[in-house]
Design a protein around this motif. Structure first.
Motif, PDB file in Angstrom:
ATOM      1  N   ALA A  26      -8.629  -7.587 -13.058  1.00  0.00           N
ATOM      2  CA  ALA A  26      -7.395  -7.172 -12.402  1.00  0.00           C
ATOM      3  C   ALA A  26      -6.820  -8.284 -11.531  1.00  0.00           C
ATOM      4  O   ALA A  26      -5.641  -8.283 -11.227  1.00  0.00           O
ATOM      5  N   GLY A  27      -7.654  -9.221 -11.113  1.00  0.00           N
ATOM      6  CA  GLY A  27      -7.148 -10.345 -10.339  1.00  0.00           C
ATOM      7  C   GLY A  27      -7.138 -10.055  -8.857  1.00  0.00           C
ATOM      8  O   GLY A  27      -7.781  -9.144  -8.369  1.00  0.00           O
ATOM      9  N   GLY A  28      -6.362 -10.844  -8.137  1.00  0.00           N
ATOM     10  CA  GLY A  28      -6.312 -10.716  -6.692  1.00  0.00           C
ATOM     11  C   GLY A  28      -5.039 -10.059  -6.225  1.00  0.00           C
ATOM     12  O   GLY A  28      -4.329  -9.400  -6.975  1.00  0.00           O
ATOM     13  N   ASP A  29      -4.770 -10.254  -4.950  1.00  0.00           N
ATOM     14  CA  ASP A  29      -3.581  -9.674  -4.340  1.00  0.00           C
ATOM     15  C   ASP A  29      -2.408 -10.626  -4.534  1.00  0.00           C
ATOM     16  O   ASP A  29      -2.537 -11.829  -4.364  1.00  0.00           O
ATOM     17  N   PHE A  30      -1.247 -10.070  -4.892  1.00  0.00           N
ATOM     18  CA  PHE A  30      -0.051 -10.867  -5.117  1.00  0.00           C
ATOM     19  C   PHE A  30       0.932 -10.570  -3.996  1.00  0.00           C
ATOM     20  O   PHE A  30       1.647  -9.575  -4.029  1.00  0.00           O
ATOM     21  N   VAL A  31       0.943 -11.435  -2.991  1.00  0.00           N
ATOM     22  CA  VAL A  31       1.786 -11.244  -1.821  1.00  0.00           C
ATOM     23  C   VAL A  31       2.673 -12.468  -1.656  1.00  0.00           C
ATOM     24  O   VAL A  31       2.182 -13.595  -1.633  1.00  0.00           O
ATOM     25  N   PRO A  32       4.000 -12.275  -1.548  1.00  0.00           N
ATOM     26  CA  PRO A  32       4.878 -13.428  -1.353  1.00  0.00           C
ATOM     27  C   PRO A  32       4.701 -14.035   0.036  1.00  0.00           C
ATOM     28  O   PRO A  32       4.154 -13.394   0.938  1.00  0.00           O
ATOM     29  N   PRO A  33       5.153 -15.259   0.237  1.00  0.00           N
ATOM     30  CA  PRO A  33       5.062 -15.879   1.556  1.00  0.00           C
ATOM     31  C   PRO A  33       5.821 -15.049   2.599  1.00  0.00           C
ATOM     32  O   PRO A  33       6.887 -14.509   2.319  1.00  0.00           O
ATOM     33  N   GLY A  34       5.277 -14.939   3.781  1.00  0.00           N
ATOM     34  CA  GLY A  34       5.903 -14.170   4.845  1.00  0.00           C
ATOM     35  C   GLY A  34       5.450 -12.730   4.895  1.00  0.00           C
ATOM     36  O   GLY A  34       5.897 -11.971   5.752  1.00  0.00           O
ATOM     37  N   CYS A  35       4.563 -12.337   4.008  1.00  0.00           N
ATOM     38  CA  CYS A  35       4.038 -10.968   3.989  1.00  0.00           C
ATOM     39  C   CYS A  35       2.533 -11.004   4.247  1.00  0.00           C
ATOM     40  O   CYS A  35       1.852 -11.940   3.868  1.00  0.00           O
ATOM     41  N   PHE A  36       2.036  -9.968   4.895  1.00  0.00           N
ATOM     42  CA  PHE A  36       0.599  -9.837   5.083  1.00  0.00           C
ATOM     43  C   PHE A  36       0.216  -8.374   4.933  1.00  0.00           C
ATOM     44  O   PHE A  36       0.966  -7.480   5.298  1.00  0.00           O
ATOM     45  N   GLY A  37      -0.937  -8.147   4.335  1.00  0.00           N
ATOM     46  CA  GLY A  37      -1.386  -6.796   4.054  1.00  0.00           C
ATOM     47  C   GLY A  37      -2.736  -6.509   4.677  1.00  0.00           C
ATOM     48  O   GLY A  37      -3.498  -7.414   5.000  1.00  0.00           O
ATOM     49  N   GLU A  38      -3.009  -5.222   4.828  1.00  0.00           N
ATOM     50  CA  GLU A  38      -4.275  -4.784   5.389  1.00  0.00           C
ATOM     51  C   GLU A  38      -4.730  -3.542   4.641  1.00  0.00           C
ATOM     52  O   GLU A  38      -3.961  -2.608   4.443  1.00  0.00           O
ATOM     53  N   ARG A  39      -5.972  -3.542   4.209  1.00  0.00           N
ATOM     54  CA  ARG A  39      -6.546  -2.374   3.552  1.00  0.00           C
ATOM     55  C   ARG A  39      -7.183  -1.479   4.605  1.00  0.00           C
ATOM     56  O   ARG A  39      -7.716  -1.955   5.600  1.00  0.00           O
ATOM     57  N   TYR A  40      -7.149  -0.176   4.372  1.00  0.00           N
ATOM     58  CA  TYR A  40      -7.753   0.778   5.285  1.00  0.00           C
ATOM     59  C   TYR A  40      -8.347   1.935   4.489  1.00  0.00           C
ATOM     60  O   TYR A  40      -7.982   2.179   3.345  1.00  0.00           O
ATOM     61  N   GLY A  41      -9.271   2.630   5.102  1.00  0.00           N
ATOM     62  CA  GLY A  41      -9.934   3.744   4.442  1.00  0.00           C
ATOM     63  C   GLY A  41      -9.231   5.061   4.720  1.00  0.00           C
ATOM     64  O   GLY A  41      -8.681   5.279   5.794  1.00  0.00           O
ATOM     65  N   THR A  42      -9.236   5.935   3.723  1.00  0.00           N
ATOM     66  CA  THR A  42      -8.733   7.299   3.855  1.00  0.00           C
ATOM     67  C   THR A  42      -9.837   8.241   3.398  1.00  0.00           C
ATOM     68  O   THR A  42     -10.882   7.804   2.930  1.00  0.00           O
ATOM     69  N   LEU A  43      -9.599   9.526   3.514  1.00  0.00           N
ATOM     70  CA  LEU A  43     -10.565  10.507   3.044  1.00  0.00           C
ATOM     71  C   LEU A  43     -10.630  10.443   1.528  1.00  0.00           C
ATOM     72  O   LEU A  43      -9.628  10.689   0.845  1.00  0.00           O
ATOM     73  N   PHE A  44     -11.771  10.056   0.962  1.00  0.00           N
ATOM     74  CA  PHE A  44     -12.012   9.924  -0.470  1.00  0.00           C
ATOM     75  C   PHE A  44     -11.144   8.848  -1.120  1.00  0.00           C
ATOM     76  O   PHE A  44     -10.812   8.939  -2.289  1.00  0.00           O
TER      77      PHE A  44
END
Length: 109
Positions: A26-44
């Motif tokens: 599937a590869g990695g994360d594709f984020v354009p310059p100037g953007c930042f992402g954060e993963r977080y947990g949810t229920l299930f």
């Protein structure tokens, strides 16, 4: 007897290989310059939240690549104009098979 064990071993190995390879491909994360992402947990499950600084276009949205077990799917987040908060996409699973974000990408609109 050895032949049966060899066939069983090859079958298990190929079954394990088929479940692991699509997630790795599937590869990695594709984020354009100037953007930042954060993963977080949810229920299930798991989600991703992305903030972008103003760029070309009107706004952006996040697309999460989700997986649980042998199932793969996409979750498209809502369109967010620049300066109005994060774009969010959440992968939901079940009690025994929680979903996870394999990768994500940001589409600027």
């Amino acid at each position: 007897m050895r032949r049966k064990l060899a066939v069983l071993g090859v079958a298990l190995f190929s079954l394990f290989g088929l479940t692991v390879v699509p997630a790795a491909a599937a590869g990695g994360d594709f984020v354009p310059p100037g953007c930042f992402g954060e993963r977080y947990g949810t229920l299930f499950g798991q989600g991703v939240s992305v903030n972008c600084f103003p760029g070309e276009g009107y706004g952006y949205r996040v697309i999460a690549h989700c997986a649980n077990g042998n199932a793969f799917w996409f979750v498209v987040g809502e369109f967010v104009p620049y300066g109005f908060g994060p774009a969010v996409a959440e992968c939901s699973g079940a009690l025994l098979v929680p979903a996870r974000v394999v990768a994500y990408q940001v589409d600027e609109i």
